[in-house]
Design a protein around this motif. Structure first.
Motif, PDB file in Angstrom:
ATOM      1  N   LEU A  50      48.559  -3.814  -7.428  1.00 44.67           N
ATOM      2  CA  LEU A  50      49.280  -3.397  -6.236  1.00 44.67           C
ATOM      3  C   LEU A  50      48.642  -4.052  -5.022  1.00 44.67           C
ATOM      4  O   LEU A  50      47.451  -4.386  -5.048  1.00 44.67           O
ATOM      5  CB  LEU A  50      49.227  -1.869  -6.071  1.00 44.67           C
ATOM      6  CG  LEU A  50      49.890  -1.007  -7.129  1.00 44.67           C
ATOM      7  CD1 LEU A  50      49.500   0.458  -6.918  1.00 44.67           C
ATOM      8  CD2 LEU A  50      51.408  -1.154  -7.094  1.00 44.67           C
ATOM      9  N   LEU A  51      49.415  -4.193  -3.958  1.00 49.40           N
ATOM     10  CA  LEU A  51      48.864  -4.670  -2.701  1.00 49.40           C
ATOM     11  C   LEU A  51      48.326  -3.480  -1.916  1.00 49.40           C
ATOM     12  O   LEU A  51      49.092  -2.623  -1.456  1.00 49.40           O
ATOM     13  CB  LEU A  51      49.940  -5.399  -1.889  1.00 49.40           C
ATOM     14  CG  LEU A  51      50.443  -6.719  -2.466  1.00 49.40           C
ATOM     15  CD1 LEU A  51      51.562  -7.283  -1.594  1.00 49.40           C
ATOM     16  CD2 LEU A  51      49.312  -7.731  -2.608  1.00 49.40           C
ATOM     17  N   ILE A  52      46.985  -3.395  -1.814  1.00 52.88           N
ATOM     18  CA  ILE A  52      46.358  -2.366  -1.003  1.00 52.88           C
ATOM     19  C   ILE A  52      45.170  -3.012  -0.274  1.00 52.88           C
ATOM     20  O   ILE A  52      44.622  -4.012  -0.737  1.00 52.88           O
ATOM     21  CB  ILE A  52      45.899  -1.144  -1.827  1.00 52.88           C
ATOM     22  CG1 ILE A  52      44.539  -1.394  -2.495  1.00 52.88           C
ATOM     23  CG2 ILE A  52      46.919  -0.757  -2.884  1.00 52.88           C
ATOM     24  CD1 ILE A  52      43.890  -0.128  -3.026  1.00 52.88           C
ATOM     25  N   VAL A 102      53.973   1.794  -8.482  1.00 58.97           N
ATOM     26  CA  VAL A 102      52.760   2.603  -8.588  1.00 58.97           C
ATOM     27  C   VAL A 102      52.725   3.290  -9.948  1.00 58.97           C
ATOM     28  O   VAL A 102      51.713   3.287 -10.658  1.00 58.97           O
ATOM     29  CB  VAL A 102      52.701   3.654  -7.455  1.00 58.97           C
ATOM     30  CG1 VAL A 102      51.535   4.622  -7.668  1.00 58.97           C
ATOM     31  CG2 VAL A 102      52.580   2.970  -6.092  1.00 58.97           C
ATOM     32  N   HIS A 103      53.854   3.855 -10.335  1.00 55.11           N
ATOM     33  CA  HIS A 103      53.922   4.665 -11.557  1.00 55.11           C
ATOM     34  C   HIS A 103      53.893   3.841 -12.843  1.00 55.11           C
ATOM     35  O   HIS A 103      53.757   4.403 -13.932  1.00 55.11           O
ATOM     36  CB  HIS A 103      55.175   5.542 -11.528  1.00 55.11           C
ATOM     37  CG  HIS A 103      55.187   6.533 -10.417  1.00 55.11           C
ATOM     38  ND1 HIS A 103      56.335   7.025  -9.842  1.00 55.11           N
ATOM     39  CD2 HIS A 103      54.150   7.119  -9.750  1.00 55.11           C
ATOM     40  CE1 HIS A 103      56.024   7.867  -8.892  1.00 55.11           C
ATOM     41  NE2 HIS A 103      54.719   7.944  -8.819  1.00 55.11           N
ATOM     42  N   GLU A 104      54.006   2.533 -12.724  1.00 52.13           N
ATOM     43  CA  GLU A 104      53.913   1.682 -13.910  1.00 52.13           C
ATOM     44  C   GLU A 104      52.478   1.499 -14.394  1.00 52.13           C
ATOM     45  O   GLU A 104      52.247   1.029 -15.509  1.00 52.13           O
ATOM     46  CB  GLU A 104      54.515   0.299 -13.604  1.00 52.13           C
ATOM     47  CG  GLU A 104      56.026   0.310 -13.442  1.00 52.13           C
ATOM     48  CD  GLU A 104      56.555  -1.029 -12.934  1.00 52.13           C
ATOM     49  OE1 GLU A 104      55.717  -1.938 -12.679  1.00 52.13           O
ATOM     50  OE2 GLU A 104      57.779  -1.161 -12.783  1.00 52.13           O
ATOM     51  N   ILE A 105      51.514   1.909 -13.578  1.00 55.44           N
ATOM     52  CA  ILE A 105      50.095   1.676 -13.887  1.00 55.44           C
ATOM     53  C   ILE A 105      49.512   2.876 -14.625  1.00 55.44           C
ATOM     54  O   ILE A 105      49.661   4.022 -14.188  1.00 55.44           O
ATOM     55  CB  ILE A 105      49.301   1.418 -12.599  1.00 55.44           C
ATOM     56  CG1 ILE A 105      49.824   0.144 -11.919  1.00 55.44           C
ATOM     57  CG2 ILE A 105      47.805   1.306 -12.881  1.00 55.44           C
ATOM     58  CD1 ILE A 105      49.251  -0.102 -10.542  1.00 55.44           C
ATOM     59  N   ASP A 164      55.639  -8.836   2.581  1.00 51.66           N
ATOM     60  CA  ASP A 164      54.951  -8.082   1.538  1.00 51.66           C
ATOM     61  C   ASP A 164      54.736  -6.643   1.998  1.00 51.66           C
ATOM     62  O   ASP A 164      54.703  -6.358   3.196  1.00 51.66           O
ATOM     63  CB  ASP A 164      53.594  -8.727   1.218  1.00 51.66           C
ATOM     64  CG  ASP A 164      53.725 -10.066   0.523  1.00 51.66           C
ATOM     65  OD1 ASP A 164      54.654 -10.213  -0.280  1.00 51.66           O
ATOM     66  OD2 ASP A 164      52.901 -10.966   0.789  1.00 51.66           O
ATOM     67  N   PHE A 165      54.559  -5.743   1.026  1.00 54.83           N
ATOM     68  CA  PHE A 165      54.356  -4.330   1.335  1.00 54.83           C
ATOM     69  C   PHE A 165      53.005  -3.872   0.781  1.00 54.83           C
ATOM     70  O   PHE A 165      52.761  -3.966  -0.426  1.00 54.83           O
ATOM     71  CB  PHE A 165      55.482  -3.474   0.750  1.00 54.83           C
ATOM     72  CG  PHE A 165      56.821  -3.747   1.369  1.00 54.83           C
ATOM     73  CD1 PHE A 165      57.206  -3.087   2.528  1.00 54.83           C
ATOM     74  CD2 PHE A 165      57.689  -4.673   0.815  1.00 54.83           C
ATOM     75  CE1 PHE A 165      58.444  -3.338   3.108  1.00 54.83           C
ATOM     76  CE2 PHE A 165      58.923  -4.941   1.379  1.00 54.83           C
ATOM     77  CZ  PHE A 165      59.294  -4.268   2.544  1.00 54.83           C
ATOM     78  N   PHE A 166      52.151  -3.387   1.675  1.00 53.71           N
ATOM     79  CA  PHE A 166      50.860  -2.837   1.294  1.00 53.71           C
ATOM     80  C   PHE A 166      50.937  -1.315   1.344  1.00 53.71           C
ATOM     81  O   PHE A 166      51.524  -0.735   2.267  1.00 53.71           O
ATOM     82  CB  PHE A 166      49.756  -3.312   2.242  1.00 53.71           C
ATOM     83  CG  PHE A 166      49.228  -4.687   1.937  1.00 53.71           C
ATOM     84  CD1 PHE A 166      47.963  -4.851   1.380  1.00 53.71           C
ATOM     85  CD2 PHE A 166      49.990  -5.814   2.200  1.00 53.71           C
ATOM     86  CE1 PHE A 166      47.471  -6.117   1.097  1.00 53.71           C
ATOM     87  CE2 PHE A 166      49.517  -7.084   1.916  1.00 53.71           C
ATOM     88  CZ  PHE A 166      48.247  -7.241   1.360  1.00 53.71           C
ATOM     89  N   ILE A 167      50.332  -0.661   0.346  1.00 57.89           N
ATOM     90  CA  ILE A 167      50.310   0.799   0.273  1.00 57.89           C
ATOM     91  C   ILE A 167      48.914   1.274   0.650  1.00 57.89           C
ATOM     92  O   ILE A 167      47.918   0.808   0.086  1.00 57.89           O
ATOM     93  CB  ILE A 167      50.680   1.292  -1.137  1.00 57.89           C
ATOM     94  CG1 ILE A 167      52.046   0.721  -1.550  1.00 57.89           C
ATOM     95  CG2 ILE A 167      50.712   2.821  -1.183  1.00 57.89           C
ATOM     96  CD1 ILE A 167      52.393   0.944  -3.012  1.00 57.89           C
ATOM     97  N   ILE A 168      48.844   2.204   1.607  1.00 52.00           N
ATOM     98  CA  ILE A 168      47.556   2.692   2.103  1.00 52.00           C
ATOM     99  C   ILE A 168      47.409   4.185   1.824  1.00 52.00           C
ATOM    100  O   ILE A 168      48.329   4.836   1.335  1.00 52.00           O
ATOM    101  CB  ILE A 168      47.401   2.407   3.614  1.00 52.00           C
ATOM    102  CG1 ILE A 168      48.474   3.173   4.420  1.00 52.00           C
ATOM    103  CG2 ILE A 168      47.493   0.905   3.889  1.00 52.00           C
ATOM    104  CD1 ILE A 168      48.275   3.078   5.930  1.00 52.00           C
TER     105      ILE A 168
END
Length: 267
Positions: A50-52, A102-105, A164-168
């Motif tokens: 993921l992009l974080i 997220v839920h694929e991990i 791109d989308f980063f999740i924080i």
């Protein structure tokens, strides 16, 4: 230290230079929660799925604890919605698809959903003993070990200039059933108020959206969750979890939602 560049419900963000930001928590915020965010973020960043932002270290400034993160150049979706509220709907499917990623991990070296929520339900004064027993019955151990964000909403998603989308904000992350994570987001959309730093005009727009749109059911639809009795039980659990985290003076909407869902299930 430079001036703050952003605010959260429980922290301030400072640009400290060298492509780094400091997320500095409010005085008195629990140290164990800050360390949990650092721990969770380190693990999830290390997966490279993921992009974080890269969590660098825990620091102390002016008797306040915080975390140094890699600086991500971009803008939070919440800010985009403030600029044009209609984007709340146009970005909905993007948010749901990010949630699915997220839920694929699969992982199990962060807190489980049971240990994350059992104690908060037990300790709150906003639920009766019978309600606590009922919620503990819904909060069962299972074999699902998928990554869940725990506080997934538009304020925790940053879009970069390149798209791109980063999740924080991974403090409340847990592993377990993704349906509960989806339900937490759905309930949050329906009952939570915008943070105090959001301009008054936009907070009022959000209040109107909540009244005229079933935001909880809309998010379930965007994610692809069937609207049936089973999801209502998960929504009830999510509503109880949200309620257990609230202060009494902030809990009115959460209590109304909880009681409404419970009455439809007659439990």
């Amino acid at each position: 230290m430079n001036k703050s560049i952003d605010y959260g419900r429980r922290s301030e963000i400072f640009d400290v230079g060298n492509h780094t930001v400091l997320k500095l928590y409010n005085t008195g915020f629990p140290k164990d929660k800050i360390l949990q965010e650092f721990h969770n973020s380190k693990i999830i960043y290390g997966l490279k799925k993921l992009l974080i932002p890269n969590p660098l270290e825990v620091v102390k400034k002016n008797n306040r604890l915080g975390i140094l993160f890699e600086k991500i150049e971009g803008i939070a979706l919440m800010t985009l919605f403030q600029q044009n509220p209609i984007r709340y709907f146009t970005y909905g499917k993007i948010i749901a698809n990010l949630h699915k990623k997220v839920h694929e991990i699969s992982l199990s070296n962060i807190p489980s959903q049971v240990e994350s929520f059992r104690e908060s339900i037990k300790k709150t004064e906003l639920l009766s003993q019978n309600e606590k027993v009922m919620l503990h019955g819904l909060l069962r151990d299972n074999t699902v070990k998928q990554l869940c964000h725990g506080d997934f909403h538009h304020g925790n998603i940053i879009m970069t200039p390149g798209g791109d989308f980063f999740i924080i904000d991974w403090m409340d992350a847990f592993y377990g059933d993704p349906l509960l994570d989806v339900a937490l987001t759905s309930v949050n959309a329906s009952v939570s108020d915008a943070p105090p730093h959001v301009p008054y005009f936009y907070r009022k727009i959000y209040d109107v959206l909540k009244k005229i749109s079933e935001l909880d059911r809309r998010y379930l639809y965007l994610y692809g969750v069937p609207n049936d009795k089973h999801i209502n039980r998960i929504l009830l659990l999510a509503a109880g979890i949200h309620l257990s985290h609230m202060k009494k003076h902030e809990s009115k909407n959460h209590r109304i939602y909880f009681d409404t869902i419970r009455s439809t299930l007659q439990i």
